[in-house]
Write a protein that holds these residues in place. Sequence first.
Motif, short mmCIF file in Angstrom:
data_model
loop_
_atom_site.label_atom_id
_atom_site.label_comp_id
_atom_site.label_asym_id
_atom_site.label_seq_id
_atom_site.Cartn_x
_atom_site.Cartn_y
_atom_site.Cartn_z
N PRO A 14 0.82 -1.21 0.00
CA PRO A 14 0.00 0.00 0.00
C PRO A 14 0.85 1.26 0.00
N VAL A 15 0.37 2.28 -0.66
CA VAL A 15 1.08 3.56 -0.71
C VAL A 15 1.22 4.11 0.72
N GLY A 16 2.41 4.53 1.05
CA GLY A 16 2.65 5.12 2.36
C GLY A 16 3.04 4.13 3.44
N GLN A 17 2.99 2.83 3.14
CA GLN A 17 3.37 1.85 4.16
C GLN A 17 4.87 1.90 4.39
N ARG A 18 5.26 1.95 5.67
CA ARG A 18 6.68 1.94 6.00
C ARG A 18 7.15 0.49 6.00
N LEU A 19 8.00 0.16 5.04
CA LEU A 19 8.44 -1.21 4.85
C LEU A 19 9.72 -1.51 5.63
N ARG A 20 9.87 -2.77 6.00
CA ARG A 20 11.09 -3.25 6.64
C ARG A 20 11.99 -3.79 5.53
N VAL A 21 13.13 -3.14 5.33
CA VAL A 21 14.00 -3.45 4.20
C VAL A 21 15.35 -3.94 4.71
#
Length: 233
Positions: A14-21
């Motif tokens: 989803p747009v704006g989701q803070r992902l764990r990278v």
Amino acid sequence: MARQLDEQMAARFPVGQRLRVLDVGMGQGTQALRLARAGHQVTGLEQDATMVAVAREALAGEPEGIRERMRIIEGDGRDTGVHFLPGSFDVVLCHGVLMYVEEPDPLLAGLARMLAHGGLLSLLVRNADALAMRPGLSGDWPAALGAFDTVSYTNRLGLDVRADRLKTLTATLTGIAAPLHAWYGVRVFTDTAADGAQLPADVETLLAAEERAGRTDPYRGVAALLHLCGVRG
């Protein structure tokens, strides 16, 4: 390649989701910092102490909010299980690393285990099916002929390294439950440019041409590098 990665991330999350990278073999941290600036929580893993120092220096110059979103760990990408729990990340990057690994399958299996369900694995590898292109375009005919039947080559640093074939990696990704979702060519037209060559004035047109070629057959098949995106099932 950054545009390709952003396209795949935008299509999956989803747009704006803070992902764990997780960026394995992050080098000087260029991609990791870019994603941290975009708002994601980024962990960079790098075994070269010099590169770690460069990345930490670059991070130190960033605003506090970005510094808080990124951590750097000195370690080997084959030891992800030592540092992290399975399923800890939404996105795992491994760019420009496999060419230095003699047996890549255990590394790739470990990276896939780090992904949560539906997570994205992004690989950048040397294209073994196009090893004859650079010497051929440079007029080195003996080297071009020798490149057809091998996956070994000498890179611009003078190191003897290896390349990967799309067909082989496709099978590997299926076997580690992160089947290939999309792939692109990288450096289709610009691979023979000299190191340190000055960028043209119309660099955006160059990038547009490269990006178009990188997603279009037959051009992407002869790119110097391949960008493969697998999805954890």
